[in-house]
Design an enzyme around this catalytic site. Structure first.
Site, mmCIF file in Angstrom:
data_model
loop_
_atom_site.group_PDB
_atom_site.id
_atom_site.type_symbol
_atom_site.label_atom_id
_atom_site.label_comp_id
_atom_site.label_asym_id
_atom_site.label_seq_id
_atom_site.Cartn_x
_atom_site.Cartn_y
_atom_site.Cartn_z
ATOM 1 N N HIS A 78 41.843 46.186 26.425
ATOM 2 C CA HIS A 78 40.992 45.215 25.734
ATOM 3 C C HIS A 78 41.624 43.842 25.922
ATOM 4 O O HIS A 78 42.844 43.696 25.880
ATOM 5 C CB HIS A 78 40.883 45.574 24.252
ATOM 6 C CG HIS A 78 40.257 44.493 23.436
ATOM 7 N ND1 HIS A 78 39.040 43.929 23.779
ATOM 8 C CD2 HIS A 78 40.679 43.845 22.323
ATOM 9 C CE1 HIS A 78 38.744 42.991 22.900
ATOM 10 N NE2 HIS A 78 39.719 42.912 22.008
ATOM 11 N N ASN A 87 37.786 36.930 24.768
ATOM 12 C CA ASN A 87 37.668 38.230 24.095
ATOM 13 C C ASN A 87 36.188 38.532 23.874
ATOM 14 O O ASN A 87 35.544 37.898 23.036
ATOM 15 C CB ASN A 87 38.436 38.169 22.764
ATOM 16 C CG ASN A 87 38.359 39.461 21.974
ATOM 17 O OD1 ASN A 87 37.593 40.362 22.312
ATOM 18 N ND2 ASN A 87 39.149 39.550 20.918
ATOM 19 N N CYS A 92 36.422 45.623 18.425
ATOM 20 C CA CYS A 92 36.975 45.547 19.788
ATOM 21 C C CYS A 92 37.314 46.918 20.358
ATOM 22 O O CYS A 92 37.473 47.067 21.564
ATOM 23 C CB CYS A 92 38.199 44.645 19.808
ATOM 24 S SG CYS A 92 37.814 42.963 19.331
HETATM 25 N N1 ACO Z 1 44.748 24.741 18.832
HETATM 26 C C1 ACO Z 1 45.876 24.169 18.415
HETATM 27 N N2 ACO Z 1 46.618 24.643 17.400
HETATM 28 C C2 ACO Z 1 46.172 25.760 16.801
HETATM 29 C C3 ACO Z 1 44.984 26.415 17.174
HETATM 30 C C4 ACO Z 1 44.261 25.850 18.235
HETATM 31 N N3 ACO Z 1 43.119 26.410 18.702
HETATM 32 N N4 ACO Z 1 44.803 27.498 16.381
HETATM 33 C C5 ACO Z 1 45.839 27.531 15.535
HETATM 34 N N5 ACO Z 1 46.660 26.492 15.779
HETATM 35 C C6 ACO Z 1 47.908 26.132 15.097
HETATM 36 C C7 ACO Z 1 48.011 26.747 13.712
HETATM 37 O O1 ACO Z 1 47.351 25.921 12.775
HETATM 38 C C8 ACO Z 1 49.503 26.769 13.503
HETATM 39 O O2 ACO Z 1 49.924 25.474 13.139
HETATM 40 P P1 ACO Z 1 51.115 25.262 12.064
HETATM 41 O O3 ACO Z 1 52.321 25.894 12.704
HETATM 42 O O4 ACO Z 1 51.178 23.789 11.936
HETATM 43 O O5 ACO Z 1 50.659 25.993 10.834
HETATM 44 C C9 ACO Z 1 50.051 27.052 14.909
HETATM 45 O O6 ACO Z 1 48.995 26.704 15.832
HETATM 46 C C10 ACO Z 1 50.439 28.502 15.132
HETATM 47 O O7 ACO Z 1 49.395 29.349 14.660
HETATM 48 P P2 ACO Z 1 49.472 30.906 14.777
HETATM 49 O O8 ACO Z 1 48.229 31.513 14.199
HETATM 50 O O9 ACO Z 1 50.795 31.385 14.233
HETATM 51 O O10 ACO Z 1 49.485 31.089 16.360
HETATM 52 P P3 ACO Z 1 49.714 32.382 17.227
HETATM 53 O O11 ACO Z 1 50.783 32.181 18.194
HETATM 54 O O12 ACO Z 1 49.760 33.632 16.373
HETATM 55 O O13 ACO Z 1 48.355 32.451 18.088
HETATM 56 C C11 ACO Z 1 46.299 33.704 18.101
HETATM 57 C C12 ACO Z 1 47.098 32.580 17.431
HETATM 58 C C13 ACO Z 1 46.036 33.308 19.519
HETATM 59 C C14 ACO Z 1 44.995 33.879 17.343
HETATM 60 C C15 ACO Z 1 47.104 35.031 18.060
HETATM 61 O O14 ACO Z 1 47.658 35.217 16.785
HETATM 62 C C16 ACO Z 1 46.305 36.258 18.425
HETATM 63 O O15 ACO Z 1 45.900 36.438 19.556
HETATM 64 N N6 ACO Z 1 46.117 37.178 17.465
HETATM 65 C C17 ACO Z 1 45.577 38.510 17.733
HETATM 66 C C18 ACO Z 1 44.108 38.507 17.990
HETATM 67 C C19 ACO Z 1 43.642 39.928 18.190
HETATM 68 O O16 ACO Z 1 44.252 40.748 18.852
HETATM 69 N N7 ACO Z 1 42.534 40.305 17.562
HETATM 70 C C20 ACO Z 1 42.105 41.692 17.636
HETATM 71 C C21 ACO Z 1 40.874 41.831 18.383
HETATM 72 S S1 ACO Z 1 39.607 40.749 17.804
HETATM 73 C C22 ACO Z 1 38.398 41.713 17.016
HETATM 74 O O17 ACO Z 1 38.584 42.885 16.750
HETATM 75 C C23 ACO Z 1 37.158 41.006 16.604
#
Ligand code: ACO
Length: 320
Positions: free
Chosen positions: A247, A277, A113
């Site tokens: 980004h 993304n 990214c």
């Molecule tokens: N729909 C419903 N529930 C979901 C989904 C979904 N699509 N995905 C995960 N959940 C659930 C999980 O299972 C978890 O359930 P649990 O509490 O029963 O275990 C709950 O939602 C919370 O999950 P988290 O992973 O803690 O959710 P979070 O608030 O962290 O959001 C996300 C997830 C959106 C992926 C976030 O962590 C994020 O944006 N991370 C950073 C991504 C990023 O910046 N990447 C870098 C660039 S990408 C690259 O370089 C390729």
């Protein structure tokens, strides 16, 4: 001293749109969860047979047109991508051939990214040292090809697209500073489950694997630190940058960086709602969107920043 400035921007999004409602039919998720946690409502996906180079070519042609130059005026081609058409030749070489330019250096940059910021930095250094006069710098991705469409924690995040800039030598400053970083010790938090010499355990294409919550926390902290580093290196206070062009990984990460910069969200270019993304393509896509709709104008100061797999992270401060 030779400076480098952006002479023109271009971008391209494939026609097919995948909405959150479509994803509700594919995995156990909801529009509400996706919008609240990420800010994403829809994303574009490349058509079957449409490659990263196809997207890059469209964006590149638009950037050349906006810069008022032809492909023959380009003497350096850099493509930032994690999803190249082939292992080799590089997507930059494939693009060079499409544009019918021959002989100038052409290569890919792989920083996931952060790829576009890395590529811009490299092109800037070529120009400053006289190694090139006019560079085509592209971020292009078909992330849909490495998404595991059965993994709800990642498949909701990514989209396909391309963005490009023409960066050219100038008497007055365009790019003011660039800062690049990487730390491979975080390799397991955001990765693919295989590649070429390390094949995926189940064969076939490698797929994205991410510990989202851990990546989220480190991304917020790290992007805050790079804002400080960039402002300090330029002797600037918070709140003086005209536009943040981040980004587009997660609206909550973008909001945290804007707070760190003391910028209202009206001064932040946000495309995540419609594009998701798009990895290395997201910054040039956002930049081109805001240039074409008239928000970003000549003479304004922009901060570009990104964080991604590696981990890699970086910033570019520039006068547009
Ligand atoms: N729909 C419903 N529930 C979901 C989904 C979904 N699509 N995905 C995960 N959940 C659930 C999980 O299972 C978890 O359930 P649990 O509490 O029963 O275990 C709950 O939602 C919370 O999950 P988290 O992973 O803690 O959710 P979070 O608030 O962290 O959001 C996300 C997830 C959106 C992926 C976030 O962590 C994020 O944006 N991370 C950073 C991504 C990023 O910046 N990447 C870098 C660039 S990408 C690259 O370089 C390729």
């Amino acid at each position: 001293m030779i400076h480098s400035r952006i002479a023109g921007t271009g971008s391209y999004l494939p026609e097919r749109v995948l909405t959150n409602a479509d994803l509700e039919r594919m995995v156990d998720t909801s529009d509400q969860w996706i919008v609240e946690r990420t800010g994403i409502r829809r994303r574009h996906l490349a058509a079957e047979g449409q490659s990263t180079c196809d997207l890059a070519e469209q964006a590149a042609r638009r950037a050349l047109e906006a810069a008022g130059v032809t492909a023959a005026d380009i003497d350096l081609v850099i493509v930032a991508t994690t999803t190249p058409d082939r292992v080799f030749p590089s997507t930059a070489c494939l693009l060079q051939e499409r544009l019918e330019i021959h002989g100038c250096p052409a290569f890919d940059v792989q920083a996931v990214c952060t790829g576009f910021v890395y590529a811009l930095d490299v092109a800037h250094r070529f120009i400053r040292t006289g190694g090139a006069r006019r560079a085509l710098v592209v971020g292009a991705e078909t992330m849909s090809r490495i998404v595991d469409w059965s993994d709800r924690s990642t498949c909701i995040l990514f989209g396909d697209g391309a963005g490009a800039v023409v960066l050219e030598a100038a008497d007055e400053a365009g790019i003011l500073s660039t800062h690049l970083h990487a730390d491979g010790s975080y390799k397991e938090l955001l990765t693919t489950d295989g590649g070429v010499s390390e094949p995926p355990p189940e064969g076939g294409q490698p797929h994205i694997r991410m510990s989202g919550n851990e990546v989220f926390k480190i991304a917020v902290k790290t992007l805050g630190a790079i804002v400080d580093e960039t402002l300090a290196a330029n002797g600037l206070e918070q709140g003086v940058v005209d536009w943040l062009v981040p980004h587009q990984a997660n609206i909550r990460i973008i909001q945290a960086t804007a707070r760190k910069l003391k910028l209202p969200m009206e001064r932040v270019i946000v495309t995540i709602e419609d594009q998701g993304n798009t990895s290395a393509a997201s910054i040039p896509l956002a930049l081109d969107t805001a240039v074409r709709d008239g928000r970003i104008r000549r003479g304004e100061t922009l901060l570009l920043e990104a964080f991604g797999g590696g981990f890699t992270w970086g910033s570019a401060l520039l006068v547009y």
